[in-house]
Design a protein around this motif. Sequence first.
Motif, PDB file in Angstrom:
ATOM      1  N   ARG A   1      45.057  35.684  39.164  1.00 45.56           N
ATOM      2  CA  ARG A   1      45.827  34.562  38.613  1.00 45.56           C
ATOM      3  C   ARG A   1      46.848  35.053  37.605  1.00 45.56           C
ATOM      4  NH1 ARG A   1      40.602  30.881  37.240  1.00 45.56           N
ATOM      5  NH2 ARG A   1      40.026  30.352  39.369  1.00 45.56           N
TER       6      ARG A   1
ATOM      7  N   TYR B   1      48.609  34.200  34.018  1.00 43.64           N
ATOM      8  CA  TYR B   1      48.217  33.474  32.816  1.00 43.64           C
ATOM      9  C   TYR B   1      49.428  33.182  31.957  1.00 43.64           C
ATOM     10  CZ  TYR B   1      43.451  33.902  34.086  1.00 43.64           C
ATOM     11  OH  TYR B   1      42.290  33.765  34.754  1.00 43.64           O
ATOM     12  N   ARG B   2      49.413  31.978  31.366  1.00 42.98           N
ATOM     13  CA  ARG B   2      50.509  31.620  30.474  1.00 42.98           C
ATOM     14  C   ARG B   2      50.056  31.876  29.045  1.00 42.98           C
ATOM     15  NH1 ARG B   2      49.450  25.935  29.132  1.00 42.98           N
ATOM     16  NH2 ARG B   2      47.434  25.500  30.081  1.00 42.98           N
ATOM     17  N   PHE B   3      51.048  31.947  28.180  1.00 41.21           N
ATOM     18  CA  PHE B   3      50.745  32.171  26.776  1.00 41.21           C
ATOM     19  C   PHE B   3      51.302  31.016  25.964  1.00 41.21           C
ATOM     20  CE2 PHE B   3      50.648  36.302  28.673  1.00 41.21           C
ATOM     21  CZ  PHE B   3      49.564  36.894  28.073  1.00 41.21           C
ATOM     22  N   ALA B   4      50.571  30.675  24.926  1.00 35.59           N
ATOM     23  CA  ALA B   4      51.047  29.597  24.057  1.00 35.59           C
ATOM     24  C   ALA B   4      52.210  30.116  23.222  1.00 35.59           C
ATOM     25  CB  ALA B   4      49.919  29.135  23.147  1.00 35.59           C
TER      26      ALA B   4
ATOM     27  N   GLY C   1      42.439  25.805  28.708  1.00 33.67           N
ATOM     28  CA  GLY C   1      43.840  25.426  28.616  1.00 33.67           C
ATOM     29  C   GLY C   1      44.232  24.759  27.314  1.00 33.67           C
TER      30      GLY C   1
ATOM     31  N   ASP D   1      45.427  24.979  23.580  1.00 34.51           N
ATOM     32  CA  ASP D   1      46.053  25.953  22.702  1.00 34.51           C
ATOM     33  C   ASP D   1      45.528  25.749  21.288  1.00 34.51           C
ATOM     34  OD1 ASP D   1      47.625  27.693  21.344  1.00 34.51           O
ATOM     35  OD2 ASP D   1      49.409  26.437  21.403  1.00 34.51           O
TER      36      ASP D   1
ATOM     37  N   PRO E   1      46.760  33.722  24.902  1.00 38.09           N
ATOM     38  CA  PRO E   1      46.684  33.454  26.340  1.00 38.09           C
ATOM     39  C   PRO E   1      45.878  32.185  26.616  1.00 38.09           C
ATOM     40  CG  PRO E   1      45.182  35.212  25.745  1.00 38.09           C
ATOM     41  CD  PRO E   1      45.935  34.870  24.504  1.00 38.09           C
ATOM     42  N   LEU E   2      46.323  31.441  27.610  1.00 38.43           N
ATOM     43  CA  LEU E   2      45.658  30.189  27.957  1.00 38.43           C
ATOM     44  C   LEU E   2      45.281  30.202  29.433  1.00 38.43           C
ATOM     45  CD1 LEU E   2      47.889  27.571  26.167  1.00 38.43           C
ATOM     46  CD2 LEU E   2      45.710  28.484  25.417  1.00 38.43           C
ATOM     47  N   GLY E   3      44.089  29.687  29.700  1.00 35.99           N
ATOM     48  CA  GLY E   3      43.665  29.555  31.089  1.00 35.99           C
ATOM     49  C   GLY E   3      44.067  28.206  31.637  1.00 35.99           C
ATOM     50  N   SER E   4      43.888  28.034  32.920  1.00 39.38           N
ATOM     51  CA  SER E   4      44.231  26.731  33.477  1.00 39.38           C
ATOM     52  C   SER E   4      43.081  26.116  34.258  1.00 39.38           C
ATOM     53  CB  SER E   4      45.451  26.861  34.394  1.00 39.38           C
ATOM     54  OG  SER E   4      45.313  28.000  35.207  1.00 39.38           O
ATOM     55  N   HIS E   5      42.096  26.886  34.634  1.00 38.39           N
ATOM     56  CA  HIS E   5      40.997  26.338  35.425  1.00 38.39           C
ATOM     57  C   HIS E   5      39.742  26.089  34.602  1.00 38.39           C
ATOM     58  CE1 HIS E   5      43.645  28.253  38.301  1.00 38.39           C
ATOM     59  NE2 HIS E   5      43.095  27.521  39.251  1.00 38.39           N
TER      60      HIS E   5
ATOM     61  N   ASP F   1      37.283  28.095  34.309  1.00 42.31           N
ATOM     62  CA  ASP F   1      36.076  28.638  34.931  1.00 42.31           C
ATOM     63  C   ASP F   1      35.758  30.011  34.342  1.00 42.31           C
ATOM     64  OD1 ASP F   1      38.101  30.074  35.995  1.00 42.31           O
ATOM     65  OD2 ASP F   1      37.817  29.420  38.048  1.00 42.31           O
TER      66      ASP F   1
ATOM     67  N   TYR G   1      36.067  32.963  35.531  1.00 45.78           N
ATOM     68  CA  TYR G   1      37.116  33.970  35.693  1.00 45.78           C
ATOM     69  C   TYR G   1      38.170  33.831  34.600  1.00 45.78           C
ATOM     70  CZ  TYR G   1      40.489  36.983  38.014  1.00 45.78           C
ATOM     71  OH  TYR G   1      41.347  38.000  38.304  1.00 45.78           O
ATOM     72  N   ASP G   2      38.542  32.584  34.297  1.00 51.78           N
ATOM     73  CA  ASP G   2      39.508  32.381  33.221  1.00 51.78           C
ATOM     74  C   ASP G   2      38.967  32.894  31.900  1.00 51.78           C
ATOM     75  OD1 ASP G   2      41.485  31.388  34.698  1.00 51.78           O
ATOM     76  OD2 ASP G   2      41.376  29.318  33.997  1.00 51.78           O
TER      77      ASP G   2
ATOM     78  N   MET H   1      39.199  36.588  31.944  1.00 53.01           N
ATOM     79  CA  MET H   1      40.573  37.100  31.869  1.00 53.01           C
ATOM     80  C   MET H   1      41.191  36.835  30.509  1.00 53.01           C
ATOM     81  SD  MET H   1      41.511  38.877  34.324  1.00 53.01           S
ATOM     82  CE  MET H   1      43.264  38.991  34.068  1.00 53.01           C
TER      83      MET H   1
END
Lengths: 419, 414, 165, 103
Positions: A413, A415-418, B271, B273, B293-297, B299, B301-302, B305
């Motif tokens: 995946r 990843y985005r950063f704030a 997700g 912040d 860094p921000l996750g989106s799911h 789960d 794995y996020d 990571m």
Amino acid sequence: MADFFQAIDQFPVTLKHWLMTQLGGVLPEWAEPLVSAALSITPILAVFPLMFALTTVIERKGLGRIQNRIGPNRVGIPLTNIRLAGFGQFIADGIKSLIKEDVVPRAADKVVHFLAPIALLIPVLLTYSVLPFGRNMVPLDLPQTGLLFFFAVGASTELSVFMAGWSSRNKYSLLGAMRAIAQMVSYEIPLILSALTVVMMAGTLSLSGIVERQMWHVAMPGIPGDQDGLLARWFLFTPWGLVGFFLFLTAAAAEANRTPFDLPEAESEIIAGYFTEYSGFKFAIFFLAEYLGLFAMCGLGITLFLGGWLPPVNFAPFTWIPSWCWFLGKLSALIVLFIWLRGTLPRLRTDQLMGFAWKFLLPMTLINLVVAALWHLLANSIPLVARWPLCFAMLAVPYWLLGRGFEAKFTKREYRFAN
Amino acid sequence: MTAPVDTSDPKQLGADTDGTQFMTFHDLAYDAGKTVFQRKAQPVGQGREGELLEVAMGPQHPSTHGVFRMDVVLDGETVVKLKPVFGYLHRNHEKIAENTSYLGSMPYTDRLDYFCSLTNNWAYALSVEKLAGLQVPERAEYIRLITAELTRVLNHTCLAGFLLQDMGALGTPLMYAFREREKILDLIESLTGARMMCNYMRFGGCRCDLPAGWLDEAKKVVAEYPKFLDEFDALLSGNEILMARTQGVGKLSAELAISAGITGPMLRASGVDYDLRKVDNYGLYSRYPFRVPLGSHGDVYDRYMIRMLEMRESLKILEPALKDIPEGPVVDPKAKLRGFRPKPGEAYGRIESPKGELGFYLISDGSPNPYRYRVRPPSLINLTILEDMCLGQTVADAIVTLGSVDIVLGEVDR
Amino acid sequence: MTLPFAIIAGLTVGSAIAAMSLRNLVHCALSLVLTFAGLAGLYLQLNAEFVGFTQILVYVGAVAILIVFAILLTRSTEPKDEPATVTPWIGIAVAVGAFLTMALAVLASPVGKRVAAPAPEVSVKTLGQKLMTDYVLPLEVMALLLTAAMLGAVIIAMKDKEGQR
Amino acid sequence: MTPLSGYLFVSALLFCIGLAGALTRRNAIMVLIGIELMLNAANLNFIAFWRFSENPETMTGLTFALFSIAIAAAEAAVGLALIITIYRHFRTANVDKVEDMKG
């Protein structure tokens, strides 16, 4: 010169013959088959448990190397400073497990609990009786049913696993046994089907027969190799054999509970699976049976795809090496491969494991069966140079298609950063 | 006045024995506030009593990260109920702290999250400094920043190893992680004299100055770290089995995470912040640019990571900080060590510890002991959500989800 | 009667009696496995190697596993306060009657004293050829039956699961 | 070599043990086990008659036994699936208690 190497090659066989002729006059008639059988069994009982013992040390040392550790390096000869690089470890382990207290849970079904390790070890040992370890070295040559015997006896280990899991009256044991049985039943199908490809092509169920079919001088349509007989005609060198070998190896890893299919004894989830409640020597027997099962599976894989006890090429220095050395060498190589896998891969989940068996391995083995038949049919119409890539492509395309289904679900995946 | 409990009757000992109703910790936690989510729990055990398997995972279990118990009800391999039980490691931390001097509690904070004792020290020191109005010299602030980020790197590295261990990778990632951890532990040892129980921070600064050559050693470790992270990433992050085991497992929605008070990497993986280093701007974090860094799911794995990425960001802070550190005193000379009696009042100091928001709430009545001493442990609060993440998934997923929460039982139970 | 035959037959019959009379169902299933194995031994005595090993593969490897799974899934470790059997004497009388009839028939028949011909050479190849030529219709029917059984078993198990949810 | 009657006796015994079990046991699984025993007894007869037949080359008994094994496997799978379904519905695997056909 060749005679000398021939003599070394056949040394175990001649030794047994000599012993039998010496004993021939002494023994009563009814005892002769028993003694003969005992003489055939003895090397198996001597070599493979010893190999197991060494493998435990090598596995620990190998895993240690993979993990930036040293591994066992202390136990040597007692009362001296000789350490044998830790290879005395298995003796110490054996003594330890022998003198450890044998704890049986109070609620356990004592009889079944006691019988389970024995019922596991005996079928595993029986599987060895049909494996050809070298030229003329098959303890029990079943010309019509060799492979069937192997799988029939191998299948009965599932029941011992159930006995162990159920009789312990432990929920982890039961979970482990259920996992193990589901896994063994599922993976037995691709295992048998990939072996069946070889049976179909070799035209025999006898394991020594299958090895002979991979010899250089046996003319077989459809097997590549030098016509002069320099290169071996291992089934591995055919497209269906290559794919079949890896399918077989995958299923064998699952059948032998090795990583990444070691769910029945996943210690992070269910402690030790079906032998959670075993201690002392019974545990050692489980351990032994498990490794012997792995060796037997590897031995079968070698026999089916890697030419059994045959050297890869048919000229002098290679053919001088005794046939049983080739077998043991190939076996060791496969064991090292399994140790390597164990040190590298994480474990699958139950549903993924089942999905892998039914959605990937099973279709692949079936396609492999068809491709093998095609390979045989096209033997006389298409030259080898064209047939090989054609058949390989017929296997590679479904592999890619089936594999894509798995890959599409899981991706790396972004990843985005704030801010 | 209720009737005395008959201990021989299992029904009176707690409703869990009949398998129909028991209250988990987070039931209590959510009922207190407004419920913004629907519990996934379905009515369990209606007419299926015989088919469900109740397993007590722990307190002696290889992968509950200490003495922690999960009472799991399984339908086959699927978790239909999960009750986290903790308290096996309860040591009366807060009560002991109320009966000892302010400084006397400092060594005890080491034992909270024994992986990250330096951040524990900092959080406690920060709240006492707030309470007493102490200033910290710049060099000490630098040391705190450096040690805290080193601790974060150490914690996240180990977590990745432990998570893979839970996944059955048989120690290889763990040993790789421990090899790197050892380098940081050597640094910490040469600085504080102890590998884990550091007891290093003091109110108004740090206990001692950096030993000679420490900065060079630290620079070397920090400079080499990205190589290890690349190696780890190459080994793990793209591994199909790891992805298959973690993606879509233990999902946590942002709403649920917020309403349950989840903090730290786990919250950011969902997700949201929220990073106290940015929010509170404590210490010297405003001086160094780093990204969150921000996750989106949400789960596993996020969560994994996010930690991998956070380590790289921490290195971005460490590298310039190790260069910029000025000379000077490491402790405020005006701060009293003996007879330390803050004025009556209260203070809450919090930092972004590697596991989430670690806060200490102190009330002083002017005596040498705090009147009230309260820890806000991120491990415990992150753990309360465990059942919601695990319901409907398999046992193996529950273990991996627990691993991804990143708990240390010393902090959970206190 | 030879010694191996006597041992195997005794084991088979004994474990069959155990399989039908033990209280604990798992013990019954395990005794049944012994019966299956004993039968396979008898097949080997009769020079039917292929069928013998197939017997082990199918019965020990699959049917026995199915049975123990069913026992565990239905929690059929019977309650102690309930008799394990119904009207035992009638059933046993019927069985004994049937056995006496059969035994008398066997004793009376001249076939029973027949001595076997020298062991025939049964190769898997000829067996396969037979299956594919003379018995191809039964083979097809069998394949159909197995497919139907598989589908049926899956549907039975699946429908109920959906009903639960 | 054991005469044919020996095998026939063993087979008859197995059949009757299976019959007695199937008639007397309460649990549906036990009934199924009894039926399996009876099928196996029949199988033994097939093999024994094949071995002692005039011309074993035809392999009638052998193939019949193989088919019978396949049938038994299918029967076991379906039978046990049915038993599990019945158990889920009635909460019992006792054949006496399952009298209501309406479900």
